[in-house]
Design a protein around this motif. Structure first.
Motif, PDB file in Angstrom:
ATOM      1  N   ILE A   1       0.844  -1.194   0.000  1.00  0.00           N
ATOM      2  CA  ILE A   1       0.000   0.000   0.000  1.00  0.00           C
ATOM      3  C   ILE A   1       0.882   1.249   0.000  1.00  0.00           C
ATOM      4  O   ILE A   1       1.687   1.456   0.909  1.00  0.00           O
ATOM      5  N   SER A   2       0.721   2.068  -1.017  1.00  0.00           N
ATOM      6  CA  SER A   2       1.484   3.316  -1.119  1.00  0.00           C
ATOM      7  C   SER A   2       0.571   4.527  -1.251  1.00  0.00           C
ATOM      8  O   SER A   2       1.025   5.630  -1.535  1.00  0.00           O
ATOM      9  N   SER A   3      -0.720   4.339  -1.053  1.00  0.00           N
ATOM     10  CA  SER A   3      -1.704   5.412  -1.224  1.00  0.00           C
ATOM     11  C   SER A   3      -1.609   6.434  -0.097  1.00  0.00           C
ATOM     12  O   SER A   3      -1.047   6.157   0.963  1.00  0.00           O
ATOM     13  N   PRO A   4      -2.192   7.624  -0.304  1.00  0.00           N
ATOM     14  CA  PRO A   4      -2.297   8.590   0.790  1.00  0.00           C
ATOM     15  C   PRO A   4      -3.112   7.985   1.934  1.00  0.00           C
ATOM     16  O   PRO A   4      -3.947   7.104   1.717  1.00  0.00           O
ATOM     17  N   LEU A   5      -2.886   8.491   3.150  1.00  0.00           N
ATOM     18  CA  LEU A   5      -3.504   7.904   4.337  1.00  0.00           C
ATOM     19  C   LEU A   5      -4.309   8.923   5.123  1.00  0.00           C
ATOM     20  O   LEU A   5      -3.893  10.077   5.271  1.00  0.00           O
ATOM     21  N   VAL A   6      -5.440   8.482   5.628  1.00  0.00           N
ATOM     22  CA  VAL A   6      -6.163   9.188   6.676  1.00  0.00           C
ATOM     23  C   VAL A   6      -6.106   8.280   7.894  1.00  0.00           C
ATOM     24  O   VAL A   6      -6.409   7.086   7.801  1.00  0.00           O
ATOM     25  N   LEU A   7      -5.697   8.815   9.024  1.00  0.00           N
ATOM     26  CA  LEU A   7      -5.514   8.028  10.239  1.00  0.00           C
ATOM     27  C   LEU A   7      -6.658   8.254  11.207  1.00  0.00           C
ATOM     28  O   LEU A   7      -7.205   9.362  11.299  1.00  0.00           O
ATOM     29  N   ALA A   8      -7.018   7.200  11.930  1.00  0.00           N
ATOM     30  CA  ALA A   8      -7.997   7.313  13.011  1.00  0.00           C
ATOM     31  C   ALA A   8      -7.407   6.642  14.237  1.00  0.00           C
ATOM     32  O   ALA A   8      -6.961   5.487  14.176  1.00  0.00           O
TER      33      ALA A   8
END
Length: 304
Positions: free
Chosen positions: A116-123
């Protein structure tokens, strides 16, 4: 020394240990997700949905991937999501360390192993908020937003700054976690109903509850994380600050104590782009109201 003490207690209470082992064998459940083998160990990962952005979720102290189940069910129809068991919890490898920066390296290893190299949103929920902050500090170019779910700031675990009340509270918690770790194989925590991760599980996942909640390696994991929480807090303190333009959402429980509201104010001060959501829910907002948390995460996808 900790392992030696655990072994001694397990041997001393040998009949109870045998009974507990039989119960554990009967409770055993296959993982609902997949086991991902990395250079840092094997991790249980639940992956749902597809999309150009990945939402990576981290649970609170003693929590695990199943706590994000309903949030993932909602988000999985419109984006790519990952929840995982930190080492020691659920079906992941046994934990050797307790600090947050090591957890960040685990998270990076999981993403690499999955390609996985996609942009990330973290929770991040509660203690997991410290981990996602460290991850964002170490991976500034990839992280496009963070949702804090009733999370804490580093002051919660900076032991040098504890007043007498907080010091006593922390020591009592550590003592309880140490007891769970030392006696896990004897079944004493089970008799006391000391389930790691709490007493509630979504009804559709109840079959997993005893297996993950009474796991000896989970007692070890929560003990080590709490023991090393001061190290994690110092790592956050010393980390590179987040970009002031990074979008953040701070979801708050109904806890109105000055201490807890102070943590939320500290989170809001991390960025100039902050959305605040106040609720009347308990601490596990993502389990009580997964729709609200999922909606908050979805709003971040439009920023990427």
């Amino acid at each position: 020394m900790d392992n030696w003490k655990q072994t001694a207690i397990t041997s001393l209470l040998f009949p109870a240990s045998i009974t507990t082992a039989l119960l554990r064998r009967n409770e055993k459940q296959p993982p609902p997700g997949k086991l991902v083998h990395t250079e840092r160990g094997t991790f249980h990962v639940i992956e749902k949905g597809k999309g150009p952005v990945t939402v990576l979720m981290d649970a609170g102290l003693s929590g695990q991937s199943l706590h994000w189940h309903r949030v993932q069910e909602i988000l999985g129809s419109c984006t790519h999501t990952i929840s995982f068991d930190r080492k020691g919890y659920g079906w992941s490898s046994r934990r050797e360390y307790g600090d947050g920066l090591s957890t960040v390296r685990d998270m990076e290893a999981i993403l690499a192993a999955l390609g996985i190299s996609s942009p990330l949103v973290l929770a991040g929920h509660s203690y997991g908020g410290l981990n996602v902050r460290l991850f964002a500090s170490e991976n500034r170019e990839r992280v496009k937003g963070i949702v804090f779910v009733d999370a804490v700031v580093e002051e919660r675990y900076l032991t040098d700054g504890f007043d007498s009340k907080r010091k006593k509270e922390w020591r009592n918690s550590l003592r309880m976690m140490k007891f769970g770790h030392y006696t896990a194989y004897t079944g004493l925590p089970r008799l006391l109903k000391m389930k790691v991760g709490g007493r509630y599980m979504f009804p559709e996942l109840e079959k997993y509850h005893s297996f993950v909640g009474y796991s000896p390696k989970a007692y070890e994991a929560v003990f080590k994380e709490l023991r090393d929480s001061g190290i994690t807090a110092q790592q956050v303190t010393n980390s590179r600050p987040l970009d002031r333009s990074l979008p953040l959402t701070v979801i708050q429980s109904g806890n109105q104590s000055p201490e807890w509201t102070g943590y939320q104010e500290g989170l809001k001060a991390l960025s100039d782009d902050v959305r605040e959501i106040k609720t009347t829910h308990g601490h596990n907002v993502h389990m009580e109201n997964p729709e609200l948390v999922a909606e908050a995460i979805l709003k971040h996808l439009s920023f990427t």
